[in-house]
Write a protein that holds these residues in place. Structure first.
Motif, PDB file in Angstrom:
ATOM      1  N   SER A   4      57.576   0.712  61.309  1.00 47.81           N
ATOM      2  CA  SER A   4      58.206   0.554  59.328  1.00 47.81           C
ATOM      3  C   SER A   4      57.942  -0.474  59.095  1.00 47.81           C
ATOM      4  O   SER A   4      58.246  -1.195  60.145  1.00 47.81           O
ATOM      5  N   ALA A   5      57.580   0.050  57.655  1.00 45.19           N
ATOM      6  CA  ALA A   5      57.902  -1.773  57.523  1.00 45.19           C
ATOM      7  C   ALA A   5      58.742  -2.586  57.523  1.00 45.19           C
ATOM      8  O   ALA A   5      60.153  -1.527  57.570  1.00 45.19           O
ATOM      9  N   GLN A 235      71.339  -0.123  57.023  1.00 46.24           N
ATOM     10  CA  GLN A 235      70.921  -1.012  56.942  1.00 46.24           C
ATOM     11  C   GLN A 235      69.840  -0.402  56.399  1.00 46.24           C
ATOM     12  O   GLN A 235      69.269  -1.096  55.034  1.00 46.24           O
ATOM     13  N   GLU A 236      69.405   0.193  56.156  1.00 46.92           N
ATOM     14  CA  GLU A 236      67.850   1.148  55.599  1.00 46.92           C
ATOM     15  C   GLU A 236      68.324   1.191  54.144  1.00 46.92           C
ATOM     16  O   GLU A 236      68.146   1.876  52.849  1.00 46.92           O
ATOM     17  N   GLN A 237      69.056   1.737  54.129  1.00 48.72           N
ATOM     18  CA  GLN A 237      70.244   2.600  52.709  1.00 48.72           C
ATOM     19  C   GLN A 237      70.018   0.816  51.988  1.00 48.72           C
ATOM     20  O   GLN A 237      70.478   0.914  50.593  1.00 48.72           O
ATOM     21  N   THR A 261      55.593   0.154  46.455  1.00 52.52           N
ATOM     22  CA  THR A 261      56.990   0.556  46.128  1.00 52.52           C
ATOM     23  C   THR A 261      57.652   1.650  46.240  1.00 52.52           C
ATOM     24  O   THR A 261      58.384   1.644  46.887  1.00 52.52           O
ATOM     25  N   ALA A 262      56.923   1.876  45.641  1.00 52.55           N
ATOM     26  CA  ALA A 262      57.820   3.677  44.962  1.00 52.55           C
ATOM     27  C   ALA A 262      57.161   4.740  46.396  1.00 52.55           C
ATOM     28  O   ALA A 262      58.568   5.560  46.796  1.00 52.55           O
ATOM     29  N   GLY A 267      59.308   6.497  51.912  1.00 54.98           N
ATOM     30  CA  GLY A 267      59.783   6.486  53.256  1.00 54.98           C
ATOM     31  C   GLY A 267      61.298   6.158  53.163  1.00 54.98           C
ATOM     32  O   GLY A 267      61.417   6.637  55.108  1.00 54.98           O
ATOM     33  N   THR A 268      62.236   4.958  52.886  1.00 56.53           N
ATOM     34  CA  THR A 268      62.980   4.707  53.594  1.00 56.53           C
ATOM     35  C   THR A 268      63.618   5.637  53.821  1.00 56.53           C
ATOM     36  O   THR A 268      64.556   6.141  54.176  1.00 56.53           O
ATOM     37  N   GLU A 269      63.418   6.879  52.484  1.00 58.70           N
ATOM     38  CA  GLU A 269      64.499   8.226  52.162  1.00 58.70           C
ATOM     39  C   GLU A 269      64.206   9.254  53.080  1.00 58.70           C
ATOM     40  O   GLU A 269      65.133   9.428  53.398  1.00 58.70           O
TER      41      GLU A 269
END
Length: 677
Positions: A4-5, A235-237, A261-262, A267-269
């Motif tokens: 992931s980024a 951290q991801e939060q 960005t969206a 992806g983070t979610e």
């Protein structure tokens, strides 16, 4: 493996560090003192970033390895190197085996039959997980025996298999060893013996006839695993919150940036949802595929899996009439086995795994050559990967903490970059010099895989590569001793090193061999002469304690200038060094940790004591000035180096026996080495 980024805060950290380094370069002047101060400051900034907590130890299985990779690219660009050597870019893809991963989700399942109760099916994420230490593809159905900690040890008068017959059975084992947190445990107190290792347990089960192994995680490790996953979720939060704020600040007309960005937010979610499921498994004590290590020819004979603590408890209550916690407590308090067959329990389990591959990159920058030597290549390399949060290759087994790797090998990586900047400056007015490649290697900690990849697919002909200079652990000079391997790997190399050292006056320990456990070996094996600069192994090697504040930046600057001088001479040397074969048997040099407390001189094969420090081990043993050292232990002493090598090979607390010639008599003295301050 898809990476992931990098988190937004890491990107910002990279940008801030690079801006600061760029500003330092802009402020640099050409006077020696100012230039040296600038080199020192640049080394500090590079190591501080690469060894930061945010980079989590730069493991090739962690997303932060790409943050480190991008940092190297930006630094090479700031130096002014060309970054188009690999299909127009600086990155050379390296595929790195990292164990096993799931091939088919439905092929990994554990079916538990307890007497006449309904069958319990536990699949991936449902209380069951295959472990990469065992067979990749296997199915088995058998009765279950509980073998406690799975230990057989004559030394500790302990055998979990003494009262059970495990032949043809699935063996259920507890992780670690009896009294793992009890200082009074016969199993070396709070330190792990080899019997706590997964591999030892699995091999012992195989020797006792097991057809499969189910491992039950211990409460302490379960809590640690839960905290580790929770930290990642937090951290991801935070990353998501940063992206949401970024999106809110983007203008509506920035359509592409808003969409990108969206997508990152989405992806983070998705990642957070996946980690929530991982958190639930961790709470139940289920281990990850790689948590028990990788397979061997012996361990791959049977399937090995992790079972949730609640499922293990259910089986034990039915088959042993005791809870998991009761049995753990009994063994830990009595240090006696509590093994038993679970007569009413049968398990059918299947595992279906495949080799897992991580993808990482070598980073290559080029300083083009000039004139008649331009088609030849000088490589300066350093590996930038490390061992992450522990586990694979860690010297602190069981520890979950950032292994910062300040010396190993942020120091070598920073030195490589500083040498690149210095060579660009010094070679600008030179009419003929070799092309120089700076290469940040990945995968060194997994077996020199990045450098092996390069020599298999070089961006410039390997036969035109005249020398490779390797920098690995150069940040903790002690006693002014700088070790240089490879001085016999080609003609001219030792002379070049000695000539440059006239200015710097290091106590050089020169090793002729071009072999050794670092990236230079990959080049030497394909016929490239090598030099490997090294300041010695120390007690923080591959441990979380290899920190930034332990780097000796004054001497690291000296090492950097020394290497730059050697590289400059090798870049302009009219005749290329001629490769020579050397002894492949190499012992990596350790820094001294033990203290004897004498000064010595050597003349005509006689090693004489010239000073004895008051209160030292030597003084306590009765050594005196003018004693001639004949022998230490079984080692005959002929040179001062014999004495230093003996002390270097021993630890504080080790006993010594020294035979000396005193006047006309032979005297034998005994004592104990102490810790060096």
């Amino acid at each position: 493996m898809t990476v992931s980024a990098p988190p937004a805060m890491l990107v910002a950290f990279v940008q801030i560090a690079l801006l600061s380094i760029g500003a330092a370069h802009c402020r640099a002047q050409e006077s020696g003192d100012v230039r040296s101060a600038t080199v020192t400051e640049t080394l500090r900034r590079d190591i501080q970033f690469l060894a930061s907590e945010e980079l989590r130890g730069r493991s090739i299985t962690d997303e932060t390895i790409d943050v480190a990779r991008d940092y190297l690219r930006e630094r090479m660009e700031s130096i002014g190197l060309e970054l188009d050597s690999v299909a127009g870019g600086p990155f050379q893809r390296v595929e790195i085996p990292v164990g096993s991963e799931v091939r088919n989700e439905s092929g990994n399942v554990c079916r538990i039959q307890i007497a006449d109760q309904p069958v319990v099916d536990a699949g991936l994420g449902e209380g069951f997980g295959p472990l990469g230490i065992g067979s990749d593809k296997h199915s088995v159905s058998a009765p279950v025996v509980f073998a406690g900690y799975g230990i057989t040890s004559k030394t500790h008068d302990y055998d979990d298999y003494q009262s059970i017959d495990a032949r043809g059975s699935i063996v259920m084992l507890l992780r670690k060893e009896p009294g793992a947190s009890d200082p009074d445990s016969p199993f070396d107190g709070v330190k792990n013996t080899r019997h706590a290792y997964f591999a030892t347990k699995v091999l012992n089960a195989i020797e006792h006839g097991a057809v499969a192994v189910l491992i039950v995680n211990d409460p302490d490790s379960t809590r640690e695993a839960v905290q580790k996953v929770q930290n990642r979720i937090d951290q991801e939060q935070r990353r998501k919150e940063g992206l949401v704020e970024m999106l809110s600040n983007l203008p509506q007309q920035a359509v592409k940036n808003r969409a990108a960005t969206a997508e990152k937010i989405a992806g983070t979610e998705r990642m957070i949802v996946a980690m929530q499921a991982e958190l639930e498994s961790a709470r139940r004590g289920v281990l990850g595929i790689a948590d028990a290590g990788t397979k061997s020819k012996q361990s791959e004979k049977i399937p090995v899996a992790s079972i949730a603590r609640d499922l293990a408890d259910r089986m034990l209550r039915a088959g042993a009439d005791a809870s998991l916690e009761e049995l753990e407590t009994q063994i830990n308090q009595t240090f006696r086995p509590a093994s038993r067959a679970l007569d009413s329990v049968t398990v059918s389990l299947s595992v279906d795994l495949k080799p897992a591959i991580a993808v990482s990159d070598n980073v290559i920058g080029r300083l083009p050559g000039k004139g008649l030597l331009a088609n030849q290549t000088l490589v300066i390399g350093a590996h930038y990967d490390h061992v992450g949060m522990g586990g694979f290759a860690s010297m602190a087994p069981g520890t979950i903490a950032v292994h910062n790797g300040a010396d190993d090998n942020a120091s070598g990586t920073a030195t490589m970059l500083a040498c690149g900047a210095e060579l660009k400056r010094r070679l600008e007015g030179v009419d003929s010099h070799r092309t120089i490649l700076l290469i940040g290697f990945t995968g060194e900690e997994r077996g020199l895989l990045g450098s092996q990849r390069y020599v298999e697919a070089p961006v410039r002909p390997i036969e035109n590569t005249t020398t490779m200079i390797n920098l690995d652990m150069v940040g903790r000079l002690r006693d002014n001793e700088l070790t240089v391997y490879g001085t016999g790997s080609a003609s001219e190399l030792e002379r070049v090193v000695d000539t440059v050292n006239r200015e710097f006056q290091f106590n050089l320990f020169k090793v002729a061999s071009g072999y050794g456990p670092s990236d230079h070996q990959s080049f030497y094996r394909v016929g490239v002469p090598v030099l490997f600069f090294f300041t010695g192994l120390h007690n923080d090697y591959h441990r979380p304690s290899d920190d930034f504040d332990k780097i000796d930046f004054g001497n690291l600057t000296r090492v950097t200038d020394m290497v730059s001088g050697v590289a400059f001479r090798l870049a302009v040397l009219p005749q290329r060094p001629i490769y020579a074969e050397t002894d492949p048997k190499v012992q990596i040099r350790r820094q001294m940790t033990a203290y004897l407390g004498i000064r010595i001189s050597e003349q005509n094969g006689v090693v004489k004591i010239t000073e004895v420090t008051d209160g030292s081990p030597a003084s306590k043993a009765g050594l005196q000035i003018d004693d001639q050292i004949q022998r230490i232990g079984r080692q005959a002493i002929r040179t001062s180096g014999d004495v230093l090598s003996w002390v270097r090979a021993h630890e504080p607390g080790d006993s010594f026996e020294i035979e000396v010639r005193r006047n006309a008599s032979t005297v034998t003295l005994r004592g104990k080495l102490e810790k060096r301050s």
